[in-house]
Design a protein around this motif. Sequence first.
Motif, PDB file in Angstrom:
ATOM      1  N   GLY A  20      32.386  43.528  29.896  1.00 51.96           N
ATOM      2  CA  GLY A  20      33.547  42.674  29.675  1.00 51.96           C
ATOM      3  C   GLY A  20      33.587  42.256  28.226  1.00 51.96           C
ATOM      4  N   PRO A  38      34.358  38.563  32.803  1.00 57.11           N
ATOM      5  CA  PRO A  38      34.645  38.655  34.231  1.00 57.11           C
ATOM      6  C   PRO A  38      34.151  37.500  35.083  1.00 57.11           C
ATOM      7  N   ASP A  67      37.760  42.203  33.788  1.00 57.26           N
ATOM      8  CA  ASP A  67      36.638  42.098  32.855  1.00 57.26           C
ATOM      9  C   ASP A  67      37.034  41.380  31.568  1.00 57.26           C
ATOM     10  N   GLY A  70      38.730  37.605  34.215  1.00 54.25           N
ATOM     11  CA  GLY A  70      38.197  37.215  35.517  1.00 54.25           C
ATOM     12  C   GLY A  70      37.679  35.792  35.579  1.00 54.25           C
TER      13      GLY A  70
END
Length: 264
Positions: A20, A38, A67, A70
Amino acid sequence: MVITALVENQTYSELKSMHGLSLYIETKNHKILFDLGPDKTLFENAAKRNIDLSEIDTVIISHGHMDHGGALKQFLEKNSKAKIYVQREAFEPHYTKVLFFKIGVGMDAGLKTHPQIVLVDGDYQIDQELSLFTVKDGEKCHSRANDMLYEKDQKDRFLHEQNLVIREEKTALIMGCGHKGVVNIMEKAKKYHPQVCVGGYHLYNPALRTTVPKEVLNEIAEELKKYRETEFYTCHCTGKAAFAYLSNKMPNMHYLSCGECITF
């Protein structure tokens, strides 16, 4: 300006790595988060660096994949003042397709109407320091790693992707995954003359564990060589092999891993 990678795929520091992206950016006028990663990794790593996320005043979510966004719900529980700029399409359903199976990779659509969310349609000027822009044409140096990503019933057109320009004494261009292609994004951003470009290039397919062909990497390198005054810092979805190949051809290509800072 100081840019710190708080969430990123690789780490050589005390911070935890995670697939991410989240960049903490301090400017003269702002404390910014570009993407949120994320999960709780952002908050754990920020605490290790004594970064108070309740003081963030601006959040940019680059596109509607988990990612990158989130952790939005958790962030909103900790910060009640930041404006969060998101392209309107970012809350639409997004998927990745593995074999014949669709797997949701989108953000929580229930957060779309939260009062801190600012829904953006295309290019947007936040203030004199911060600008957002989108890219329509993304065909030059196309990355096949994008072909497994979908919106509704068609391949993702990445209309939900936006990029950030920060203008101080020097100018920085910040991307998320660069799904529209770093070459196409730089072409639109060249009017700003960015001295620094930070972000992923989405040249690696994590499901298939494959990197785009060398022919595409050569094309990207040749195009980016036009910007000799720009320092490129890539990360996240570019992949180790693609970075190694590009950096061998470009002395101004660097990697920004989790915990590392750029100051300029």
